[in-house]
Write a protein that holds these residues in place. Sequence first.
Motif, short mmCIF file in Angstrom:
data_model
loop_
_atom_site.label_atom_id
_atom_site.label_comp_id
_atom_site.label_asym_id
_atom_site.label_seq_id
_atom_site.Cartn_x
_atom_site.Cartn_y
_atom_site.Cartn_z
N GLY A 88 0.75 -1.15 -0.01
CA GLY A 88 -0.08 -0.01 0.01
C GLY A 88 0.70 1.18 -0.04
N GLY A 89 0.16 2.29 -0.47
CA GLY A 89 0.91 3.70 -0.54
C GLY A 89 0.78 4.38 0.89
N ALA A 90 1.41 5.57 1.18
CA ALA A 90 1.56 6.11 2.32
C ALA A 90 0.60 7.35 2.26
CB ALA A 90 2.89 6.53 3.04
N GLY A 91 -0.19 7.36 1.34
CA GLY A 91 -1.00 8.65 1.34
C GLY A 91 -2.12 8.52 0.05
N PHE A 92 -3.03 9.53 -0.05
CA PHE A 92 -3.98 9.53 -1.33
C PHE A 92 -3.03 9.70 -2.59
CE2 PHE A 92 -7.10 10.99 1.97
CZ PHE A 92 -7.97 10.09 1.69
N ALA A 93 -2.16 10.54 -2.54
CA ALA A 93 -1.42 11.03 -3.61
C ALA A 93 -0.41 9.70 -4.25
CB ALA A 93 -0.63 11.94 -3.75
N ALA A 94 -0.27 8.83 -3.09
CA ALA A 94 0.90 7.91 -3.33
C ALA A 94 0.15 6.36 -3.40
CB ALA A 94 1.83 7.82 -2.35
N ALA A 95 -1.11 6.31 -3.51
CA ALA A 95 -1.92 5.28 -3.17
C ALA A 95 -1.51 4.04 -4.30
CB ALA A 95 -3.52 5.45 -3.14
N SER A 96 -1.59 2.89 -4.18
CA SER A 96 -1.35 1.76 -4.94
C SER A 96 -2.69 1.44 -5.67
CB SER A 96 -0.80 0.57 -4.18
OG SER A 96 0.71 0.85 -3.58
N THR A 97 -2.49 1.30 -7.05
CA THR A 97 -3.49 0.91 -7.78
C THR A 97 -4.02 -0.52 -7.52
OG1 THR A 97 -3.35 2.51 -9.48
CG2 THR A 97 -4.88 0.85 -9.87
N VAL A 98 -5.24 -0.83 -7.25
CA VAL A 98 -5.61 -2.33 -7.35
C VAL A 98 -7.17 -2.42 -8.02
CG1 VAL A 98 -4.51 -3.08 -5.41
CG2 VAL A 98 -6.83 -2.12 -5.05
N GLY A 99 -7.40 -3.68 -8.66
CA GLY A 99 -8.83 -3.94 -9.01
C GLY A 99 -9.55 -5.21 -8.44
N GLN A 100 -10.33 -5.63 -9.09
CA GLN A 100 -10.83 -6.87 -8.67
C GLN A 100 -9.72 -7.73 -8.41
OE1 GLN A 100 -14.83 -7.97 -9.50
NE2 GLN A 100 -14.26 -10.02 -9.98
N GLY A 101 -9.93 -8.74 -7.40
CA GLY A 101 -9.08 -9.66 -7.25
C GLY A 101 -8.55 -9.63 -5.75
N VAL A 102 -7.40 -10.53 -5.00
CA VAL A 102 -7.09 -10.61 -3.78
C VAL A 102 -5.64 -10.09 -3.80
CG1 VAL A 102 -6.61 -12.34 -2.18
CG2 VAL A 102 -8.39 -12.57 -3.73
N TRP A 103 -5.39 -9.30 -3.09
CA TRP A 103 -3.98 -8.74 -2.79
C TRP A 103 -3.62 -8.81 -1.35
CZ3 TRP A 103 -2.99 -6.51 -7.58
CH2 TRP A 103 -4.13 -6.65 -8.52
N PHE A 162 -2.19 2.04 5.15
CA PHE A 162 -2.00 1.75 3.69
C PHE A 162 -3.15 2.26 2.85
CE2 PHE A 162 0.73 -2.18 4.81
CZ PHE A 162 1.95 -1.49 4.81
N PHE A 163 -2.62 2.88 1.78
CA PHE A 163 -3.69 3.72 0.95
C PHE A 163 -3.80 2.84 -0.34
CE2 PHE A 163 -2.91 6.95 3.94
CZ PHE A 163 -4.01 7.75 3.83
N TYR A 164 -4.88 2.54 -0.79
CA TYR A 164 -5.14 1.63 -2.26
C TYR A 164 -6.25 2.38 -2.98
CZ TYR A 164 -2.62 -2.25 -0.12
OH TYR A 164 -1.64 -3.07 0.44
N LYS A 165 -6.03 2.59 -4.31
CA LYS A 165 -7.18 3.21 -4.93
C LYS A 165 -7.65 2.01 -6.21
CE LYS A 165 -3.83 5.57 -8.19
NZ LYS A 165 -3.13 6.72 -8.66
N VAL A 166 -8.93 2.22 -6.37
CA VAL A 166 -9.58 1.24 -7.17
C VAL A 166 -10.17 1.99 -8.13
CG1 VAL A 166 -11.37 -0.76 -7.42
CG2 VAL A 166 -10.05 -0.03 -5.13
#
Length: 448
Positions: A235-250, A260-264
Motif C-alpha cells: 500500500g501507499g502512504a497517502g492519497f497521492a501515493a496510493a497503490s492501484t488495485v482492481g478486482q482480485g485478492v491482494w 496503507f492507501f489503495y485506489k480502485v
Amino acid sequence: MVRRGAGRRAAAGRSRRDRRGRCLSHQLAVRLAVAAAALCLAAAGPGPSALAAGGADPYAFTDGARSVTGATSTTDALPLEPGRTYRSSLPGSGKLYYRLDLDATSTAYVSATAVPGAGTTVAATDGLRISVRDARGASCSSQAARFGPSRSPHPVAAWGAREISSGRPLCQGAGSYYVLVERVGAKASSSDTWPLELAVVSEPPLQRAGATSAPGSWNSASPQPVTGQAAERAGGAGFAAASTVGQGVWRTRIRPGQTFFYKVPVDWGQQLNAGVELGSSSGGSGYVNGALTLSLYNPVRGFVEEAYAGYSGRQTSAALAPVPPVAHANRHGFAAQVKGMRFAGHHYLVVHLAAQTADSFGEGPYGLVLRVRVDGTAQPGPDYAGRSEPGQLFEVTAHDRAAATPAGAADGSAALRALAVGGIGAGTVLLAVLGAWTVLARRRADAL
C-alpha cells in the motif's frame, strides 16, 4: 599543397568528431549513472526516515502541494483554488478559515486530511471537522471524521461541499465562501499540531437537468468474497501515493501504527465491495478493540464509510457494508454511503492497524489480505457541460484498468525493487544498465 590542406581539414574534422563523441559518451554515462543510482536507492527500500515510531510510515503529501496558512477569522482567510492541493497545519485548539471564490454553476468540494504524529494520544471521539459556509455564515455542508474504536493516531479525512442544486435555497450564488477546519473531541485543546492536507475539486454542471432523486433500488446484499491466488501489492502512504488495485485478492505485510492507501478504478454503473483480513500472530495474548480499520473514500477524498475489527491474535477480518453502484443521482440520497458514491474515478481503500496492537502481540509485521470486488458493466457517464478541476478526475481510462491488474504498470517500481533485491542485486543492475548505455554512447559517437 592542396592535398596537404585537405588532409589537415580531414584530420581536424575527425578530431572534432572524436571530441564530440567522447563528450556525448561522457554525458550519457553521467545521466545513466544518476538514473541508475536512483533506481538502486529505490530498490534498497525505505531509509531510516521512513521508519517512524511504532512502525508507522510518514504520510506522503502530494508532490508540489502549496503551503497555505489558515486564518483565525474569515477576514484574513487565504484563497484555495479548485484543482490544487495544499499543505497546512491544524493546532490543538482554535478554528482555521480558508476562502473559496466560486462561480454560480460549478459544485466545489474540499477535503481535509489530518495527520497526527506517531505516539500521539487520541481518543475514539477525537478528530477533525470541516464545514463550508457562505458570506452570510449560512452552512452549506459539514462533516466530522474521528479515530473511532482504534484509538490509534492515523490519517483521517473529512469533506465539505458547495453544491449547486435547484432544490437548495442556500449557497447557490457566485461569490466568496469559507472553509472552516477545526479539531473535535476530548483532545481538541491539546497543544500538539497536526499536519494538514487540503484538496480542492470543482465539478461542472450537467448539460441538461438530470434525476433529482437517488436510484430507488440496488443490490444491497453482501456479495461473496473474491477468492483466488493473492497478488503482492504494497500500500501507499497517502492519497497521492496510493497503490492501484482492481478486482482480485491482494496481499502485503503491515506493522502496528501503519496506514496503507489503495485506489480502485470504479466506473459509472459499477459497484465496489471490499474486505480486509489480518493474519494470526506468532505469540502474545489479550484483545485489541478496533485494531483493524478499513475506510472508503471517493475520488474527491470524501469519506463514505468504514469497518472495524478487534484482534485477539487469531485471524480477523473487516468488510465494508454494500454501497450502491456509482451514479450521478446518488448525491440526492439520504444515507452518507449513498451520497458518497456520486462519481466515477479512483475510490480509495485505506487500511490501518492500531499502534497498540504491538503492546499485546508484538511489532509484527502481520500478514494482510485485501479482497476487492467490482461488479457491473461500465456505463456512459453524465453529460457534463465542462471539465472538472483537476481534469479527468471523474473518468476511468484503459490505463487505469491496466494498472489495476496484478501485472499492472502501477506496480512497475515494485517489480524493479524485487529484481534488485531478489537475486541480481542493485550493483549488478547498475553495472548492466551502465554497460548498455556505454555501448549506446559509443555507437552514437561512431555515427557522427
